[in-house]
Scaffold this motif. Structure first.
Motif, short mmCIF file in Angstrom:
data_model
loop_
_atom_site.label_atom_id
_atom_site.label_comp_id
_atom_site.label_asym_id
_atom_site.label_seq_id
_atom_site.Cartn_x
_atom_site.Cartn_y
_atom_site.Cartn_z
N LEU A 9 0.85 -1.27 -0.02
CA LEU A 9 0.00 0.06 -0.02
C LEU A 9 0.89 1.01 -0.08
CD1 LEU A 9 -2.97 -0.73 2.54
CD2 LEU A 9 -3.21 -0.38 0.11
N SER A 10 1.96 1.45 0.73
CA SER A 10 2.86 2.42 0.75
C SER A 10 3.23 2.70 -0.68
CB SER A 10 4.00 2.01 1.65
OG SER A 10 4.97 3.34 1.60
N TYR A 11 3.79 1.71 -1.33
CA TYR A 11 4.37 2.10 -2.69
C TYR A 11 3.26 2.59 -3.55
CZ TYR A 11 8.85 2.58 -4.44
OH TYR A 11 10.25 2.51 -4.97
N LEU A 12 2.03 1.73 -3.67
CA LEU A 12 0.85 2.43 -4.37
C LEU A 12 0.61 3.45 -4.15
CD1 LEU A 12 -2.13 0.09 -4.98
CD2 LEU A 12 -2.32 2.52 -4.62
N LEU A 13 0.59 4.10 -2.98
CA LEU A 13 0.14 5.53 -2.61
C LEU A 13 1.39 6.38 -3.26
CD1 LEU A 13 -1.52 4.80 0.66
CD2 LEU A 13 -2.69 5.95 -1.45
N ARG A 14 2.58 5.85 -3.03
CA ARG A 14 3.85 6.87 -3.29
C ARG A 14 3.59 7.01 -5.02
NH1 ARG A 14 9.16 4.10 -1.95
NH2 ARG A 14 8.04 4.38 0.29
N THR A 15 3.22 5.84 -5.73
CA THR A 15 3.27 6.18 -6.95
C THR A 15 2.17 6.34 -7.84
OG1 THR A 15 3.04 3.85 -7.35
CG2 THR A 15 5.48 4.81 -7.06
N VAL A 16 0.90 6.42 -7.20
CA VAL A 16 -0.35 6.59 -7.81
C VAL A 16 -0.41 8.00 -8.72
CG1 VAL A 16 -1.45 7.62 -5.91
CG2 VAL A 16 -2.93 6.54 -7.38
N ASN A 17 0.06 8.91 -8.14
CA ASN A 17 -0.27 10.32 -8.83
C ASN A 17 0.62 10.27 -10.40
OD1 ASN A 17 -1.30 11.35 -6.66
ND2 ASN A 17 -0.33 13.06 -6.70
N ALA A 18 1.39 9.36 -10.44
CA ALA A 18 1.98 9.36 -11.87
C ALA A 18 0.89 9.01 -12.99
CB ALA A 18 3.10 8.44 -12.01
N VAL A 19 0.04 8.34 -12.67
CA VAL A 19 -1.24 7.97 -13.60
C VAL A 19 -2.42 8.69 -13.44
CG1 VAL A 19 -2.84 6.04 -14.08
CG2 VAL A 19 -0.25 5.41 -13.66
N ILE A 20 -2.47 9.30 -12.32
CA ILE A 20 -3.91 9.97 -12.24
C ILE A 20 -3.62 11.74 -12.41
CG2 ILE A 20 -4.81 8.40 -10.64
CD1 ILE A 20 -4.38 10.67 -8.22
N SER A 21 -2.08 11.98 -12.76
CA SER A 21 -1.84 13.34 -12.66
C SER A 21 -2.45 14.07 -13.81
CB SER A 21 -0.51 13.46 -12.73
OG SER A 21 0.30 12.71 -13.98
N PRO A 22 -2.62 13.28 -15.06
CA PRO A 22 -3.51 13.93 -16.13
C PRO A 22 -4.96 14.47 -15.64
CG PRO A 22 -2.29 12.36 -16.81
CD PRO A 22 -2.28 12.22 -15.55
N ALA A 23 -5.55 13.70 -14.83
CA ALA A 23 -6.86 14.01 -14.48
C ALA A 23 -6.85 15.12 -13.28
CB ALA A 23 -7.55 12.70 -13.83
N LEU A 24 -5.87 14.99 -12.38
CA LEU A 24 -5.78 16.04 -11.34
C LEU A 24 -5.40 17.40 -12.15
CD1 LEU A 24 -3.65 14.27 -8.60
CD2 LEU A 24 -6.11 14.71 -8.71
N THR A 25 -4.30 17.28 -13.02
CA THR A 25 -4.00 18.58 -13.80
C THR A 25 -5.33 19.20 -14.55
OG1 THR A 25 -1.95 17.78 -13.96
CG2 THR A 25 -2.63 19.65 -15.54
N GLN A 219 9.68 7.47 -10.72
CA GLN A 219 8.99 6.64 -10.58
C GLN A 219 7.53 7.08 -10.45
OE1 GLN A 219 8.86 3.73 -7.46
NE2 GLN A 219 8.46 2.04 -8.63
N SER A 220 7.24 7.99 -9.18
CA SER A 220 5.86 8.41 -8.79
C SER A 220 5.16 9.70 -9.50
CB SER A 220 6.11 8.63 -7.37
OG SER A 220 7.09 9.76 -7.20
N LEU A 221 6.20 10.27 -10.51
CA LEU A 221 5.52 11.28 -11.35
C LEU A 221 6.34 11.51 -12.57
CD1 LEU A 221 3.53 13.80 -11.53
CD2 LEU A 221 5.17 15.21 -10.12
N TRP A 222 7.62 12.01 -12.68
CA TRP A 222 7.95 12.40 -13.64
C TRP A 222 8.67 11.26 -14.80
CZ3 TRP A 222 6.82 16.98 -14.15
CH2 TRP A 222 6.64 17.72 -13.13
#
Length: 396
Positions: A9-25, A219-222
């Protein structure tokens, strides 16, 4: 397995923004710097928690500390699912970072307590493999699920899993309270301060910040913007490359897990693995920078050699008494997450500044990534002077 679920769970939450970043933006109208700051709020809170977490692990044991903090994770995930503004989401993500701040360190502390020294590299590899599975889940599988559950639904699911993990850890792990007199908080803080100024610690600080932290930031964003703007993938293609990256990491961690005991018995300890792994990691990143091979191979190899990051905790901790394992490993983790915060945010700032100067996004990413590699090379040099201490006996 309870430790593995928490670190998953820790790593899932660490990297989740890489995929949801377009929706958040799109939903919040974020700039690159805002997106980097929002994502790195996790790393900031996680890093700030490391000193008290290390003290708590050595005093109260991994069972109580991790079970309590996973309840905080569940709360943070609920607030993120409900958030509708940048401050609200930033606070929720910081709460998540605080909640998962003990997941890896609690596992390493438990391994130091309950497993013989020659098995600890292997156990570290296996627990890191659970994190790689979390990162895998946060790539193509999440991207495929987003049209059905949305990013808010994903965080409701995470909240439920964090609650389950907390209950499982509290019910299934033994207690491991510190033996002997506990001393004062002031005395404990003086011990922690002594760790941070010790030469044995300082030799690992910069490499933890720029290798471990740099990998987490990519890994988590860029990594996704790089794949989309430099390698010309769409979002789905970039998510698939994240799968490749995380598969490489999983293979690397499992390899350390399977081979670690045999290597330790042959005298190849954590520091030797770390040095040679970082040489290979630098070469892999230079190959990505100059596009020397197909992206699928480059990102797999990058993930593969990133597995050696886990050995920095063992290599640094073995220069100190076993009773300080929790505090030393969390001190290294603080360096890693401080690095992740500043690299993740700093890359966003650098990209905005370079684009304001007229650079295309691809060129700005190239220059920023080259700067990170230069910092990693500087951080690698002190490791050449570090001594390879023999593993201490597990404290009982």
């Amino acid at each position: 397995m309870p430790f593995a679920l928490g670190y998953y769970l820790s790593y899932l939450l660490r990297t989740v923004n890489a995929v949801i970043s377009p929706a958040l933006t799109e939903e919040l109208g974020l700039s690159a710097a805002h997106l980097g700051l929002l994502t790195s709020a996790y790393f900031l809170a996680f890093g700030l928690a490391q000193i008290p977490v290390g003290m708590a692990l050595d005093r109260f044991g991994p069972r109580r500390v991790e079970a309590a903090l996973l309840l905080v994770t569940a709360l943070g995930a609920v607030l993120f699912a409900l958030g509708d503004s940048l401050p609200a989401l930033g606070f929720a993500r910081a709460l998540i970072g605080l909640g998962v701040s003990a997941c890896l360190m609690a596992a390493l502390k438990g391994f130091a307590l309950w497993y013989p020294p020659e098995r600890q590299s292997s156990m570290t590899g296996f627990i890191m493999a659970a994190g790689a599975l979390g990162a895998l889940t946060a790539s193509a599988p999440l991207e495929a699920a987003l049209p059905f559950i949305g990013w808010r639904g994903a965080f409701w699911l995470v909240a439920a899993l964090a609650l389950i993990a907390s209950v499982q850890i509290y019910r299934s792990l033994p207690d491991a309270l510190a033996s002997g007199p506990r001393g004062s908080i002031g005395g404990a803080l003086r011990v922690v301060a002594g760790i941070y100024v010790a030469p044995a610690f300082l030799r690992f600080a910069a490499s933890a910040a720029f290798f471990v932290g740099g990998f987490m930031a990519l890994q988590s964003l860029w990594a996704v913007p790089w794949l989309m703007h430099v390698n010309n993938f769409d979002l789905a293609g970039a998510a698939r490359m994240l799968v490749v990256l995380n598969l490489g990491s999983l293979v690397g961690q499992l390899s350390i897990g399977l081979l670690g005991v045999g290597l330790a018995r042959r005298g190849i300890r954590a520091l030797a693995l770390l040095r040679w792994g970082y040489v290979c990691l630098l070469l892999a990143q230079l190959a990505i920078l100059w596009s020397l091979a197909p992206p699928i191979l480059l990102w797999f190899v990058y993930g593969l050699f990133s597995a050696v990051n886990s050995q920095t905790y063992l290599a640094a901790s073995r220069a100190f008494p076993p009773a300080l394992f929790g505090r030393v490993s969390t001190a290294i983790n603080l360096m890693a997450f401080a690095g992740a915060f500043f690299v993740q945010w700093g890359l966003g700032v650098a990209l905005d500044l370079l684009q304001a100067q007229g650079y295309a996004m691809a060129s700005a990413l190239w220059l920023s990534f080259a700067g990170l590699i230069a910092l990693q090379l500087i951080g690698f040099l002190p490791l050449l002077k570090a001594r390879d201490a023999a593993p201490s006996a597990a404290p009982r």
